[in-house]
Design a protein around this motif. Sequence first.
Motif, PDB file in Angstrom:
ATOM      1  N   ARG A  99      -5.525   5.501  -0.474  1.00  0.00           N
ATOM      2  CA  ARG A  99      -6.132   6.183   0.668  1.00  0.00           C
ATOM      3  C   ARG A  99      -5.115   6.568   1.760  1.00  0.00           C
ATOM      4  N   ALA A 100      -4.000   5.835   1.816  1.00  0.00           N
ATOM      5  CA  ALA A 100      -3.015   6.102   2.882  1.00  0.00           C
ATOM      6  C   ALA A 100      -2.261   7.415   2.664  1.00  0.00           C
ATOM      7  N   ALA A 101      -2.352   7.979   1.446  1.00  0.00           N
ATOM      8  CA  ALA A 101      -1.537   9.161   1.115  1.00  0.00           C
ATOM      9  C   ALA A 101      -2.241  10.439   1.553  1.00  0.00           C
ATOM     10  N   THR A 115       0.831  -1.197   0.000  1.00  0.00           N
ATOM     11  CA  THR A 115       0.000   0.000   0.000  1.00  0.00           C
ATOM     12  C   THR A 115       0.867   1.249   0.000  1.00  0.00           C
ATOM     13  N   SER A 116       1.232   1.685  -1.182  1.00  0.00           N
ATOM     14  CA  SER A 116       2.061   2.889  -1.304  1.00  0.00           C
ATOM     15  C   SER A 116       1.932   3.404  -2.726  1.00  0.00           C
ATOM     16  N   ASN A 117       2.289   4.652  -2.915  1.00  0.00           N
ATOM     17  CA  ASN A 117       2.343   5.175  -4.285  1.00  0.00           C
ATOM     18  C   ASN A 117       3.375   4.396  -5.085  1.00  0.00           C
ATOM     19  N   THR A 161       7.084   9.025   4.135  1.00  0.00           N
ATOM     20  CA  THR A 161       5.639   8.790   4.247  1.00  0.00           C
ATOM     21  C   THR A 161       4.850   9.109   2.979  1.00  0.00           C
ATOM     22  N   GLY A 162       5.552   9.477   1.899  1.00  0.00           N
ATOM     23  CA  GLY A 162       4.856   9.628   0.619  1.00  0.00           C
ATOM     24  C   GLY A 162       4.025  10.899   0.502  1.00  0.00           C
ATOM     25  N   GLY A 163       3.020  10.832  -0.378  1.00  0.00           N
ATOM     26  CA  GLY A 163       2.326  12.047  -0.837  1.00  0.00           C
ATOM     27  C   GLY A 163       1.044  12.382  -0.117  1.00  0.00           C
ATOM     28  N   PHE A 221      -7.294   5.008 -12.007  1.00  0.00           N
ATOM     29  CA  PHE A 221      -6.260   4.231 -12.682  1.00  0.00           C
ATOM     30  C   PHE A 221      -5.486   5.136 -13.639  1.00  0.00           C
ATOM     31  N   LEU A 222      -4.169   5.085 -13.519  1.00  0.00           N
ATOM     32  CA  LEU A 222      -3.319   5.955 -14.340  1.00  0.00           C
ATOM     33  C   LEU A 222      -3.069   5.357 -15.723  1.00  0.00           C
ATOM     34  N   ILE A 223      -3.105   6.224 -16.734  1.00  0.00           N
ATOM     35  CA  ILE A 223      -2.616   5.806 -18.050  1.00  0.00           C
ATOM     36  C   ILE A 223      -1.264   6.507 -18.205  1.00  0.00           C
ATOM     37  N   GLN A 269      -5.418  14.557  -9.525  1.00  0.00           N
ATOM     38  CA  GLN A 269      -4.255  14.792  -8.658  1.00  0.00           C
ATOM     39  C   GLN A 269      -3.345  13.575  -8.704  1.00  0.00           C
ATOM     40  N   HIS A 270      -2.023  13.835  -8.638  1.00  0.00           N
ATOM     41  CA  HIS A 270      -1.095  12.723  -8.812  1.00  0.00           C
ATOM     42  C   HIS A 270       0.117  12.772  -7.883  1.00  0.00           C
ATOM     43  N   TYR A 271       0.651  13.965  -7.611  1.00  0.00           N
ATOM     44  CA  TYR A 271       1.965  14.024  -6.952  1.00  0.00           C
ATOM     45  C   TYR A 271       2.125  15.336  -6.200  1.00  0.00           C
ATOM     46  N   TYR A 281       4.141   1.316  -5.124  1.00  0.00           N
ATOM     47  CA  TYR A 281       3.649   0.042  -5.654  1.00  0.00           C
ATOM     48  C   TYR A 281       2.902   0.239  -6.976  1.00  0.00           C
ATOM     49  N   TYR A 282       2.248   1.406  -7.102  1.00  0.00           N
ATOM     50  CA  TYR A 282       1.420   1.641  -8.296  1.00  0.00           C
ATOM     51  C   TYR A 282       2.175   2.290  -9.450  1.00  0.00           C
ATOM     52  N   ALA A 283       3.444   2.655  -9.214  1.00  0.00           N
ATOM     53  CA  ALA A 283       4.186   3.357 -10.275  1.00  0.00           C
ATOM     54  C   ALA A 283       4.251   2.497 -11.526  1.00  0.00           C
ATOM     55  N   GLN A 284       4.029   3.139 -12.662  1.00  0.00           N
ATOM     56  CA  GLN A 284       3.952   2.379 -13.906  1.00  0.00           C
ATOM     57  C   GLN A 284       5.159   2.608 -14.796  1.00  0.00           C
ATOM     58  N   GLY A 285       5.307   3.877 -15.226  1.00  0.00           N
ATOM     59  CA  GLY A 285       6.194   4.214 -16.333  1.00  0.00           C
ATOM     60  C   GLY A 285       7.628   3.796 -16.156  1.00  0.00           C
ATOM     61  N   GLY A 286       8.251   4.169 -15.027  1.00  0.00           N
ATOM     62  CA  GLY A 286       9.629   3.769 -14.823  1.00  0.00           C
ATOM     63  C   GLY A 286      10.454   4.753 -14.039  1.00  0.00           C
ATOM     64  N   ALA A 320       8.534  13.766 -15.433  1.00  0.00           N
ATOM     65  CA  ALA A 320       8.095  12.371 -15.335  1.00  0.00           C
ATOM     66  C   ALA A 320       9.240  11.437 -14.951  1.00  0.00           C
ATOM     67  N   SER A 321       8.941  10.499 -14.059  1.00  0.00           N
ATOM     68  CA  SER A 321       9.866   9.437 -13.649  1.00  0.00           C
ATOM     69  C   SER A 321      11.112   9.923 -12.902  1.00  0.00           C
ATOM     70  N   ASN A 322      11.104  11.206 -12.491  1.00  0.00           N
ATOM     71  CA  ASN A 322      12.180  11.679 -11.619  1.00  0.00           C
ATOM     72  C   ASN A 322      11.896  11.357 -10.156  1.00  0.00           C
TER      73      ASN A 322
HETATM   74  C1  LIG Z   1      -0.282   5.533 -10.175  1.00  0.00           C
HETATM   75  C2  LIG Z   1       1.081   6.120 -10.007  1.00  0.00           C
HETATM   76  C3  LIG Z   1       2.042   5.963 -10.981  1.00  0.00           C
HETATM   77  C4  LIG Z   1       3.313   6.511 -10.822  1.00  0.00           C
HETATM   78  N1  LIG Z   1       4.258   6.269 -11.774  1.00  0.00           N
HETATM   79  C5  LIG Z   1       5.535   6.720 -11.556  1.00  0.00           C
HETATM   80  C6  LIG Z   1       6.586   6.386 -12.450  1.00  0.00           C
HETATM   81  O1  LIG Z   1       6.392   5.683 -13.424  1.00  0.00           O
HETATM   82  N2  LIG Z   1       7.815   6.874 -12.177  1.00  0.00           N
HETATM   83  C7  LIG Z   1       8.097   7.666 -11.108  1.00  0.00           C
HETATM   84  O2  LIG Z   1       9.243   8.088 -10.911  1.00  0.00           O
HETATM   85  N3  LIG Z   1       7.102   7.977 -10.245  1.00  0.00           N
HETATM   86  C8  LIG Z   1       5.855   7.517 -10.435  1.00  0.00           C
HETATM   87  N4  LIG Z   1       4.875   7.829  -9.529  1.00  0.00           N
HETATM   88  C9  LIG Z   1       5.233   8.586  -8.341  1.00  0.00           C
HETATM   89  C10 LIG Z   1       6.035   7.684  -7.418  1.00  0.00           C
HETATM   90  O3  LIG Z   1       5.502   6.388  -7.464  1.00  0.00           O
HETATM   91  C11 LIG Z   1       6.019   8.160  -5.992  1.00  0.00           C
HETATM   92  O4  LIG Z   1       6.279   9.528  -5.917  1.00  0.00           O
HETATM   93  C12 LIG Z   1       7.082   7.457  -5.187  1.00  0.00           C
HETATM   94  O5  LIG Z   1       7.012   6.069  -5.405  1.00  0.00           O
HETATM   95  C13 LIG Z   1       6.889   7.785  -3.724  1.00  0.00           C
HETATM   96  O6  LIG Z   1       7.626   6.888  -2.969  1.00  0.00           O
HETATM   97  P1  LIG Z   1       7.752   7.097  -1.411  1.00  0.00           P
HETATM   98  O7  LIG Z   1       8.524   5.940  -0.905  1.00  0.00           O
HETATM   99  O8  LIG Z   1       8.240   8.456  -1.128  1.00  0.00           O
HETATM  100  O9  LIG Z   1       6.241   7.058  -0.882  1.00  0.00           O
HETATM  101  P2  LIG Z   1       5.165   5.904  -0.999  1.00  0.00           P
HETATM  102  O10 LIG Z   1       5.564   4.891  -1.966  1.00  0.00           O
HETATM  103  O11 LIG Z   1       3.853   6.536  -1.171  1.00  0.00           O
HETATM  104  O12 LIG Z   1       5.225   5.245   0.447  1.00  0.00           O
HETATM  105  C14 LIG Z   1       4.762   5.940   1.580  1.00  0.00           C
HETATM  106  C15 LIG Z   1       4.773   4.994   2.744  1.00  0.00           C
HETATM  107  O13 LIG Z   1       4.535   5.724   3.947  1.00  0.00           O
HETATM  108  C16 LIG Z   1       3.584   5.037   4.726  1.00  0.00           C
HETATM  109  N5  LIG Z   1       2.916   6.000   5.615  1.00  0.00           N
HETATM  110  C17 LIG Z   1       2.274   7.140   5.286  1.00  0.00           C
HETATM  111  N6  LIG Z   1       1.787   7.734   6.405  1.00  0.00           N
HETATM  112  C18 LIG Z   1       2.137   6.944   7.446  1.00  0.00           C
HETATM  113  C19 LIG Z   1       1.894   6.990   8.844  1.00  0.00           C
HETATM  114  N7  LIG Z   1       1.196   7.966   9.429  1.00  0.00           N
HETATM  115  N8  LIG Z   1       2.388   5.994   9.619  1.00  0.00           N
HETATM  116  C20 LIG Z   1       3.082   4.963   9.062  1.00  0.00           C
HETATM  117  N9  LIG Z   1       3.337   4.866   7.744  1.00  0.00           N
HETATM  118  C21 LIG Z   1       2.862   5.842   6.954  1.00  0.00           C
HETATM  119  C22 LIG Z   1       2.660   4.403   3.702  1.00  0.00           C
HETATM  120  O14 LIG Z   1       1.942   3.351   4.281  1.00  0.00           O
HETATM  121  C23 LIG Z   1       3.699   3.924   2.683  1.00  0.00           C
HETATM  122  O15 LIG Z   1       4.264   2.709   3.091  1.00  0.00           O
HETATM  123  C24 LIG Z   1       3.615   7.268  -9.675  1.00  0.00           C
HETATM  124  C25 LIG Z   1       2.647   7.457  -8.693  1.00  0.00           C
HETATM  125  C26 LIG Z   1       1.389   6.874  -8.833  1.00  0.00           C
HETATM  126  C27 LIG Z   1       0.369   7.080  -7.761  1.00  0.00           C
END
Ligand SMILES: Cc1cc2nc3c(=O)[nH]c(=O)nc-3n(C[C@H](O)[C@H](O)[C@H](O)COP(=O)(O)OP(=O)(O)OC[C@H]3O[C@@H](n4cnc5c(N)ncnc54)[C@H](O)[C@@H]3O)c2cc1C
Length: 512
Positions: free
Chosen positions: A216-218, A52-54, A202-204, A256-258, A350-352, A56-61, A388-390
């Motif tokens: 939903r976790a973001a 469950t994270s952004n 903690t992501g986005g 769902f992202l294209i 919204q995406h990022y 996991y859903y990343a597609q492009g690269g 993209a993909s940075n």
């Molecule tokens: C559909 C989609 C496609 C994408 N495609 C690309 C791509 O092709 N190339 C690219 O470069 N980027 C892409 N992105 C963006 C990229 O995936 C993300 O910006 C990046 O993976 C973020 O990684 P992260 O580890 O910072 O955060 P995340 O992967 O979002 O991980 C956040 C983690 O923090 C945890 N967390 C959050 N809040 C709490 C809390 N209160 N307590 C405990 N844990 C918490 C979550 O559970 C999760 O484990 C895409 C994003 C999406 C949504």
Amino acid sequence: MRRYLYCGSMKDLEIKDYDVVIIGSGIAGLYASLHIDPYLKVALVTKVDLKTSNSYYAQGGIASVIAPNDTFEGHIEDTLVAGAGLCNEEAVKVLVEEGPENIAELVKLNVPFDTNPEGELMITREGGHSCRRIVHCGGDATGRETTKQLAQIVMEKENIDIFFNTFLIDILSEDGHVTGAVVSGSDSTQFILRASNIILATGGIGYLYKYTTNPRAAVGDGVACAKRAGAECENMEMVQFHPTTLYCPEYSERLFLISEAVRGEGGILRDSKGVAFMADKHKLKDLAPRDIVTRFILKELEKSGDTNVFLDVSSMSDEFFSHRFPTIYSECHKLGVNVPVDEIPVRPAQHYMMGGIKTDLNGMTNIDGLYACGEAACTGIHGANRLASNSILECLVFGRRAARHINEAKRQKSRITLPDAPDFKGAASSDEIEKDREAIRCCMSEKAGAVRTVADMTAGRNFIRSLCDKYEHLHLSEKDAYEVCNMAETALMIFDAALARKESVGAHYVIG
Ligand SMILES: Cc1cc2nc3c(=O)[nH]c(=O)nc-3n(C[C@H](O)[C@H](O)[C@H](O)COP(=O)(O)OP(=O)(O)OC[C@H]3O[C@@H](n4cnc5c(N)ncnc54)[C@H](O)[C@@H]3O)c2cc1C
């Protein structure tokens, strides 16, 4: 802003000691944890599970200078152009120059990148890139494959304890140093992880919006926690909207992202009359930076009254499309869109988050020992608009830098003084909390979207301010309440930053 969300007596909580606490199990958290010296004890905390994270859903690269005809200067230039003058150039240089060695490290860690028959990495192109430089896995499943492999390795490490379904509530600090984190565990027992090194990964913030590609976790928990602890945040107004999410008439929690890579391989945006409307709008046409394509799509939709535009992928054969984009192929077919013959109905969402917790080049915040990396951080590499993909590249480069800085810092075990329990009375009911969550999401979508007005932003800010005031003195005891409070605090940061930035730049586009 209240200092702590935790309302009980911290003095009664169990304390577990670690050298390093990493919050978040996306690519930033996983990769950073693998770079912590093995003699340091690490707690890796994740809100749900490893899927469950952004990430996991990343597609492009992942973008990196790989092709023989590519250069660091080219990647730097494309990143700066997309960032519209707001990038930290030093950080961009680090990102780009350390890119190839991090990709090589992923290869060594057996991340299954797609390769050609000669065994070389396959590279594609996405919006804003002047050259092919995106490596990918499983066609369009880069995030899933990378996360799975890194998670597998992390789970085998003896120095790393993983806390699943564990929620970060507050960051503790003392005299400018971080001292620990208050968390709520999988059985809702709350405890303290004491450490003098904490990485927020903690992501986005996507779920602050009604229409998003994020799970939903973001909700911006990390940003709000850091801010309450005194960490600086910046560029919070810079929220990226992706031009092409699959349009579906029914509401979906996560759109769902294209991937932009579909346009990189020849996909063309068309209006309902079949006109390729990006052709005369930008020199990169359909591959113009995301904010620009998003705004032209919104303009088309406003003009036509349609719900979506179309992505024409008919230049690709069925065989090519199904191999190159297996996840997208299958999702489209599930919805009755017979790609590549049928056009894909798409619209922006919204995406990022480009802004976040401000860090230096080692991922450290203004609080000693508190680090941030990945989407939660603002290293300054994206400026006003992410190329993209940075972003996965940023997770890797700055996750590794943060870990190495911690290894070298050799901080002493932290002293910890715990505050008395606050005297808060009154609590919000579960229904009220859910109502507030949805109200924040609607407000953000309507008042802090891809096209903004001062009047909308002012009204949005006033509404969010009133919610923050309401939560300021409420007794909170459940994850949902903590989350909604974090959402309101993060939304307020976005509105404050948006209203403070007078000019339109990059993703912050104000029409009046
Ligand atoms: C559909 C989609 C496609 C994408 N495609 C690309 C791509 O092709 N190339 C690219 O470069 N980027 C892409 N992105 C963006 C990229 O995936 C993300 O910006 C990046 O993976 C973020 O990684 P992260 O580890 O910072 O955060 P995340 O992967 O979002 O991980 C956040 C983690 O923090 C945890 N967390 C959050 N809040 C709490 C809390 N209160 N307590 C405990 N844990 C918490 C979550 O559970 C999760 O484990 C895409 C994003 C999406 C949504």
